[in-house]
Design a protein around this motif. Structure first.
Motif, short mmCIF file in Angstrom:
data_model
loop_
_atom_site.label_atom_id
_atom_site.label_comp_id
_atom_site.label_asym_id
_atom_site.label_seq_id
_atom_site.Cartn_x
_atom_site.Cartn_y
_atom_site.Cartn_z
N LEU A 215 0.83 -1.19 0.00
CA LEU A 215 0.00 0.00 0.00
C LEU A 215 0.87 1.25 0.00
N VAL A 216 0.67 2.12 -0.98
CA VAL A 216 1.36 3.41 -1.03
C VAL A 216 0.29 4.49 -1.05
N VAL A 217 -0.01 5.01 0.14
CA VAL A 217 -1.09 5.98 0.32
C VAL A 217 -0.66 7.02 1.33
N ASN A 218 -0.85 8.27 1.02
CA ASN A 218 -0.56 9.32 2.00
C ASN A 218 -1.53 9.23 3.17
N GLY A 219 -1.00 9.38 4.38
CA GLY A 219 -1.86 9.44 5.54
C GLY A 219 -2.20 8.10 6.16
N LEU A 220 -1.42 7.05 5.85
CA LEU A 220 -1.65 5.78 6.53
C LEU A 220 -1.36 5.91 8.02
N THR A 221 -2.18 5.31 8.85
CA THR A 221 -1.97 5.31 10.29
C THR A 221 -2.03 3.88 10.79
N THR A 222 -1.59 3.70 12.04
CA THR A 222 -1.65 2.38 12.66
C THR A 222 -3.07 1.84 12.67
N GLU A 223 -4.01 2.71 12.94
CA GLU A 223 -5.42 2.31 13.00
C GLU A 223 -5.89 1.75 11.66
N LEU A 224 -5.38 2.31 10.55
CA LEU A 224 -5.82 1.88 9.23
C LEU A 224 -5.20 0.55 8.81
N VAL A 225 -3.95 0.30 9.18
CA VAL A 225 -3.26 -0.90 8.70
C VAL A 225 -3.43 -2.10 9.61
N GLN A 226 -3.85 -1.89 10.85
CA GLN A 226 -4.02 -3.02 11.76
C GLN A 226 -4.98 -4.10 11.25
N PRO A 227 -6.07 -3.75 10.54
CA PRO A 227 -6.96 -4.80 10.04
C PRO A 227 -6.29 -5.78 9.08
N ALA A 228 -5.10 -5.43 8.56
CA ALA A 228 -4.39 -6.37 7.69
C ALA A 228 -4.05 -7.65 8.43
N ALA A 229 -4.05 -7.62 9.77
CA ALA A 229 -3.78 -8.81 10.55
C ALA A 229 -4.84 -9.89 10.33
N GLN A 230 -5.99 -9.51 9.80
CA GLN A 230 -7.05 -10.49 9.55
C GLN A 230 -6.78 -11.35 8.32
N ILE A 231 -5.78 -10.96 7.51
CA ILE A 231 -5.40 -11.76 6.35
C ILE A 231 -4.54 -12.92 6.87
N ARG A 232 -5.08 -14.10 6.90
CA ARG A 232 -4.49 -15.21 7.64
C ARG A 232 -3.11 -15.62 7.14
N LYS A 233 -2.91 -15.64 5.82
CA LYS A 233 -1.65 -16.13 5.27
C LYS A 233 -0.71 -15.01 4.82
N LEU A 234 -0.93 -13.82 5.33
CA LEU A 234 -0.12 -12.67 4.92
C LEU A 234 1.34 -12.88 5.33
N GLU A 235 2.26 -12.87 4.34
CA GLU A 235 3.68 -13.06 4.59
C GLU A 235 4.50 -11.80 4.33
N TYR A 236 4.00 -10.92 3.47
CA TYR A 236 4.74 -9.70 3.09
C TYR A 236 3.80 -8.51 3.15
N ALA A 237 4.26 -7.42 3.77
CA ALA A 237 3.44 -6.20 3.84
C ALA A 237 4.35 -4.99 3.70
N ARG A 238 3.93 -4.04 2.89
CA ARG A 238 4.64 -2.77 2.74
C ARG A 238 3.64 -1.65 2.95
N PHE A 239 3.95 -0.76 3.90
CA PHE A 239 3.05 0.34 4.23
C PHE A 239 3.79 1.66 4.02
N SER A 258 1.44 -14.80 10.33
CA SER A 258 2.23 -15.38 9.24
C SER A 258 3.23 -14.39 8.63
N LEU A 259 3.26 -13.16 9.10
CA LEU A 259 4.07 -12.12 8.47
C LEU A 259 5.56 -12.42 8.63
N LYS A 260 6.28 -12.47 7.48
CA LYS A 260 7.72 -12.76 7.49
C LYS A 260 8.56 -11.54 7.08
#
Length: 507
Positions: A215-239, A258-260
Motif C-alpha cells: 500500500l502506497v497511500v498518503n496518511g496511513l496510520t496504525t489504525e488503518l493498517v491493523q486490520p491487515a492482521a485479519q489476512i491469515r496467510k499474509l507473509e509480506y506487507a509494505r506500508f 504469518s508475516l515474514k
C-alpha cells in the motif's frame, strides 16, 4: 525430425534455455515448435500495445501520452482479426497496461468482439497504470474484461493525482470476487481516503491465498493498517506513507501470525506507534525508511520493537533515514539473532562523522551472529571521518560468521601503522564505498590483505563530483590485493566506479 523433438518436456527445457531473441526463429521451424515457442514469446507482455500489433496495420492507430507512443485500435475488429488476437491472447500470463481514455475505447471495441468472454483467459499478473480519471462504469468494464479466475497478482498505480482514486478502488474491490486465487495485491494511489482503505481491508481477508500486500497511500496510520492482521496467510506487507498517529494505542498488540517481511515508510513517530501495536512471531525481515527531517520530534523509533518476544525470529534489519547516534540504536541490543544489518543514515549529529569507531565496535559486540553488514553514507558528507581501515578488525573479534561488509573508511596514512591487526578469515566480499585513499597504495593493499586473507571480491563506489582520481586509484589497490591473495584464477574480482551507490531502496 528426430523423435526426441516430439517430447514436450524436453522441448520446453531447450526453449527455456535459449535467448529470447531466438524464440521467433524457433517458432518458424515447424508446427511442432510453434506452440511451445509462441507460449514463451507471449507469456509476458510489457505493454498492451504489443498485443494490438496482432491486428492489421489499418486497424492500428498511434497516439502519444506523456512523451511515449502507444497503439490504439481503430474501429471494431472483423471476426478473423479477433480470432487471431484471441489465439495469442491465450498465451499471455503477465501484462502491464496504461489505462487512459484511448485504451478504454479500445477495450470497448474488444468487448464487443469477445461476446462476454475474458480478454486474456490465462492471465496471472496484471499491472494497471492509470493515467486519467475514468468514470466508474469504464473502470468496471475494464475489470470485467481483464480480471479472471487465474489472476494471482494485481497492481494498480495512479500516475497522476486524481480526486477519483476512491471510486477506482471501489470498482476494483467489487470486481475482486472474480479472482479467487489472488496472492499479491498492490495499490499505489496517494490520495486514497481513509474510507477507501477501510473498504479494501474489509474485502482482502476473504482471499484465502493472499500473502502479499503493498500500500502506497498518503496518511496511513496504525489504525488503518491493523486490520491487515485479519489476512491469515499474509507473509509480506509494505506500508507507505505512515503519518503521525491519531487516537490511543490498543491495550494489546495485534497479532500478525504469518508475516515474514514488513516494510514501513513514514514519520518516525508513526513507525514507532505501529511497532508498538503489533506482534509478529515469525517476522524475519524488517525494513524502515524514516522521515526525520520534517521538524518531527525525537521519537525513539527502535523502542517500539519492545521485547524480542514480539519479534523472536527477526534476522534482517534495514533502516534508512536515521541519525547515527547510539542512543537511537540502543534498544536493538536485545535482538541478538540479527544476521543482516543495513543502515543508511540521512545525516549525522556526531562530530566524528557518520560512523565512529566506538559505534562500529558496539555494533560488532552487540550482534555476534552478523553475516552481512552494510553501513551506508550515501547522503552524509564525509567530512571529519575518523573511522580507519584497521578499526574494522573489531568484526574479527566479535562476528566470526561475517561474510560481507560495506562501509566507508579513511584509508590514508597507513604507511605509519604500527598496531597489530586481527584477521577475519570468513569475510568473502568487502565494499569500501567512498573510502579515502592516498598514494600509499601498496600499504593500503597490504592492510586489506591482512584484515581479510580469504577475500574474493572488493569494490569501491564513488559519487562523481568532478574528481575522478579515486576510482583508478582504488582499482590499482584492489589489483594489488588480488595479487597477494591465495585465490585460484577466476575466483577473485574487483570493481571501482564513480557511480553513486544506494543501499536502501524500498520503492
Amino acid at each position: 525430425m528426430h523423435h526426441l523433438w516430439t517430447i514436450p518436456e524436453l522441448l520446453d527445457e531447450i526453449l527455456n534455455e535459449l535467448p529470447e531473441g531466438n524464440l521467433p526463429n524457433m517458432a518458424r521451424v515447424c508446427r511442432a515448435f510453434w506452440a511451445p515457442a509462441a507460449r514463451l514469446i507471449w507469456q509476458m507482455v510489457p505493454c498492451f500495445s504489443y498485443l494490438l500489433v496482432l491486428f492489421p496495420e489499418e486497424r492500428q492507430q498511434v497516439y502519444r501520452l506523456d512523451s511515449a507512443e502507444f497503439l490504439a485500435l481503430s474501429g471494431e475488429p472483423r471476426r478473423y482479426e479477433w480470432e487471431r488476437f484471441r489465439l495469442y491472447a491465450h498465451f499471455v500470463k503477465e501484462l502491464s497496461m496504461t489505462m487512459d481514455e484511448v485504451n478504454f475505447v479500445t477495450l470497448q471495441q474488444l468487448q464487443t468482439s469477445s461476446k462476454g468472454t475474458k480478454l486474456l483467459p490465462n492471465l496471472r499478473v496484471l499491472s494497471l497504470n492509470i493515467a486519467t480519471s475514468p468514470p466508474p462504469h469504464q473502470i468496471a468494464q475494464a475489470c470485467k474484461l481483464l480480471l479472471c479466475p487465474t489472476l494471482t497478482t494485481l497492481g494498480c498505480r495512479y500516475i497522476h493525482q486524481s480526486p477519483k482514486q476512491d471510486e477506482t478502488m471501489l470498482q476494483l474491490t467489487d470486481c475482486l470476487q472474480s479472482t479467487p486465487h489472488l496472492e499479491e495485491y498492490r495499490w499505489e494511489a496517494t490520495e486514497t481516503s481513509r474510507a477507501g482503505i477501510s473498504r479494501l481491508f474489509a474485502v482482502l481477508p476473504c482471499f484465502p491465498r493472499l500473502r502479499s500486500i503493498d500500500l502506497v497511500v498518503n496518511g496511513l496510520t496504525t489504525e488503518l493498517v491493523q486490520p491487515a492482521a485479519q489476512i491469515r496467510k499474509l507473509e509480506y506487507a509494505r506500508f507507505a506513507f505512515l503519518t503521525n498517529p491519531e487516537g490511543s494505542l490498543a491495550s494489546e498488540r495485534v497479532l500478525f501470525p504469518s508475516l515474514k517481511e514488513m516494510i514501513c515508510i513514514g514519520f518516525k513517530s508513526a513507525v514507532h506507534t505501529l511497532l508498538l501495536s503489533i506482534r509478529t512471531p515469525v517476522l524475519e525481515t524488517l525494513s524502515l525508511d524514516l522521515y526525520s527531517w520534517w521538524g518531527e520530534d525525537d521519537t525513539d523509533t527502535f523502542a517500539g520493537l519492545g521485547n524480542p518476544i514480539n519479534f523472536p525470529f527477526l534476522t534482517t534489519l534495514n533502516v534508512g533515514g536515521l541519525i547515527t547516534s547510539w542512543n537511537e540504536l540502543t534498544p536493538l541490543l536485545s535482538f541478538k539473532g540479527i544476521k543482516e544489518l543495513n543502515m543508511d543514515p540521512t545525516f549525522t549529529t556526531d562530530e566524528e562523522g557518520p560512523w565512529s569507531p566506538s559505534t562500529i565496535r558496539l555494533v560488532a559486540e552487540s550482534f555476534p551472529h552478523l553475516e552481512v553488514v552494510i553501513l551506508g553514507d550515501r547522503r552524509t558528507p564525509l567530512t571529519n571521518m575518523i573511522l580507519t581501515l584497521p578499526a574494522l578488525d573489531c568484526f574479527s573479534q566479535y562476528c566470526p560468521r561475517l561474510q560481507y561488509l560495506a562501509v566507508s573508511v579513511d584509508a590514508r596514512r597507513l604507511h605509519t601503522l604500527t598496531t597489530d591487526i586481527t584477521p577475519h578469515p570468513a569475510v568473502q566480499e568487502v565494499n569500501l564505498l567512498r573510502s579515502e585513499a592516498d598514494t600509499h597504495e601498496v600499504e593500503i593493499a597490504e592492510v586489506i590483505s591482512r584484515l581479510w586473507p580469504n577475500l574474493r571480491k572488493g569494490s569501491t563506489i564513488w559519487e562523481h563530483s568532478g574528481n575522478e582520481w579515486p576510482a583508478p586509484r582504488w582499482a590499482r589497490i584492489w589489483s594489488k590485493v588480488e595479487t597477494a591473495s591465495m585465490a585460484e584464477p577466476g575466483e577473485w574480482s574487483y570493481f571501482a566506479s564513480t557511480k553513486l551507490y544506494e543501499f536502501v531502496d524500498f520503492e
